[in-house]
Write an enzyme that holds these catalytic residues in place. Structure first.
Site, short mmCIF file in Angstrom:
data_model
loop_
_atom_site.label_atom_id
_atom_site.label_comp_id
_atom_site.label_asym_id
_atom_site.label_seq_id
_atom_site.Cartn_x
_atom_site.Cartn_y
_atom_site.Cartn_z
N GLU A 19 -2.97 -6.69 2.38
CA GLU A 19 -1.56 -6.32 2.24
C GLU A 19 -1.39 -4.84 2.55
O GLU A 19 -2.25 -4.02 2.20
CB GLU A 19 -1.09 -6.62 0.82
N ASP A 71 1.72 -2.03 2.09
CA ASP A 71 2.99 -1.95 1.36
C ASP A 71 3.78 -0.68 1.58
O ASP A 71 3.23 0.43 1.49
CB ASP A 71 2.74 -2.01 -0.16
N GLU A 104 7.12 0.33 -0.72
CA GLU A 104 8.05 -0.06 -1.79
C GLU A 104 8.90 1.16 -2.15
O GLU A 104 8.37 2.26 -2.34
CB GLU A 104 7.30 -0.56 -3.02
#
Length: 337
Positions: free
Chosen positions: A104, A106, A108
Site C-alpha cells: 500500500e 498512502d 491521507e
C-alpha cells in the site's frame, strides 16, 4: 483547395497528437476508470466524467476505486479538500493490493478546525506491514483550489509529490532485507470518512455534524503505466521517464525545502517509538553518503592564511561528484583565488 488540405493536415496532426498523448498517459475519465463502491449518492460523477465528488454525513462516508490494477506507474489526481471546519474527517487517496500481505502507498489528508492547517499523512506498507509514517503541513490552503497529488512507483523508488514537488522518497532497500512493493498489482482507492477518534489532535477534536455534508472534489486523473514499452511524455524530471527516474538537482533541493520547513513527523527519527533501534531503511538513509551520491549546493570554507590554513567546513553537492569528498577538498583552494 491547397489551403483546405493545409488546414485539414493541421487538424489531423492535432488530433493525432492528442490521441498519441492519451496512449502514452492514460487520459482519465471517472466514468470509464473508476467504480463508485460505497456511500450511495454521496459519491457522484458529473461534467461528463471529468469531475467526481465524495461526501460525508452523519450516516455514511463514501468512496471509489479504479477498475484497473497497476504494477508500477505514475498516478496523478487533482483534489480540492473539505473546506471550513473539517476536524475529524479524513480524505484518503492511495494505492493498495489485497490480502494479509498486501502492499500500500498512502496519501491521507487529516482535517482540522477552521483556520488550522490540514496534515498530509503518508505511509508505505510492504507485505502487510506499515508503520512508515511521515507527516507534513502544506504550503498552501488545499481547500481553496485544486492541487495535484502524485505517486511515482517504479522498481527503484516511490516518490510522493504535491504539485510536482517531491515531498518524500522511499527507496528500494531489499539489499539490506527491507521488503519493497514490486510483485503485487494495486488498485487506486479514495474515500472520505469519519475518523474523529484519532484524526485531529489525537481524537480530541470531533466532527461538527452541524457543518455536514463535508465534500471533497477530484478532477484530472491521469495514469502513466507499463503497457508494452514503459515510457512517458509528461515527466518533468531530468531523465524524462517515470520507470527509472531519479530526482534531478532542482527536485532534490525542493525535497529538502519541504522536509526542512513542512515535515512535522518522521518515523525515522521517532526514537521513543523504536527503543530497540530505528528501522533498517532509516539507518541506511542516515549512513555515510557514498562518493557517488554526494550532493553539492553550498561549500563553506574557513581560511586562516596560506593553503595550510584552509579548512573545509561543509560540502553539499547538487550534482553527483565521482571521487567523493577528497575531490571536494582538492577543489576548495580554488575558491580562494
Amino acid at each position: 483547395m491547397a489551403s483546405f488540405f493545409k488546414g485539414f493536415s493541421v487538424l489531423f496532426l492535432a488530433i493525432t497528437l492528442v490521441m498519441s498523448s492519451c496512449m502514452v498517459a492514460n487520459c482519465g475519465n471517472f466514468y470509464q476508470d473508476f467504480d463508485l463502491t460505497w456511500g450511495g449518492n454521496r459519491a457522484k460523477v458529473f461534467n461528463g466524467g471529468r469531475l467526481l465528488s465524495l461526501s460525508l454525513d452523519k450516516i455514511s462516508g463514501s468512496g471509489f476505486q479504479s477498475k484497473k490494477e497497476y504494477l508500477f506507474g505514475r498516478i496523478d489526481v487533482q483534489l480540492k479538500l473539505v473546506a471550513g471546519n473539517s476536524a475529524g474527517t479524513v480524505t484518503a487517496y492511495y494505492l493498495s493490493s489485497q490480502g494479509p500481505t498486501h502492499d500500500e502507498i498512502d496519501f491521507e489528508f487529516l482535517g482540522n478546525v477552521s483556520g488550522e492547517p490540514y496534515i498530509l499523512h503518508t505511509n508505505v506498507f510492504t507485505q502487510g506491514r506499515g508503520g512508515r509514517e511521515q507527516q507534513f503541513y502544506l504550503w498552501f490552503d488545499p481547500t481553496k483550489n485544486f492541487h495535484t497529488y502524485s505517486i511515482i512507483w517504479n522498481p527503484q523508488r516511490i516518490v510522493f509529490l504535491v504539485d510536482n514537488t517531491p515531498i518524500r522518497v522511499f527507496k528500494n532497500a531489499e539489499s539490506i532485507g527491507v521488503p519493497y512493493p514490486k510483485n503485487q498489482p494495486m488498485r487506486i482507492y479514495s474515500s472520505l470518512w469519519n475518523a474523529d477518534d484519532w484524526a485531529t489532535r489525537g481524537g480530541l477534536e470531533k466532527i461538527d455534524w452541524s457543518k455536514a455534508p463535508f465534500t471533497a472534489y477530484y478532477r484530472n486523473f491521469n495514469a502513466q503505466t507499463c503497457s508494452g514499452s514503459c515510457t512517458s511524455s509528461n515527466s518533468k524530471f531530468s531523465n524524462g521517464a517515470w520507470q527509472n527516474q531519479e530526482l534531478d538537482a532542482y527536485s532534490r533541493r525542493r525535497l529538502r525545502w519541504v522536509q526542512k520547513n513542512f515535515m512535522i513527523y518522521n518515523y525515522c527519527t521517532d526514537y521513543k517509538r523504536f527503543v530497540h533501534g530505528i528501522p533498517a531503511e532509516c539507518r541506511q538513509s542516515r549512513s555515510v553518503v557514498s562518493s557517488e551520491t554526494i550532493e553539492l549546493g553550498l561549500t563553506l570554507v574557513e581560511y586562516n592564511g596560506g593553503v595550510d590554513g584552509l579548512r573545509l567546513l561543509s560540502v553539499s553537492l547538487d550534482e553527483p561528484l565521482t571521487g567523493g569528498l577528497q575531490q571536494a577538498v582538492n577543489f576548495a583552494p580554488h575558491l580562494l583565488k
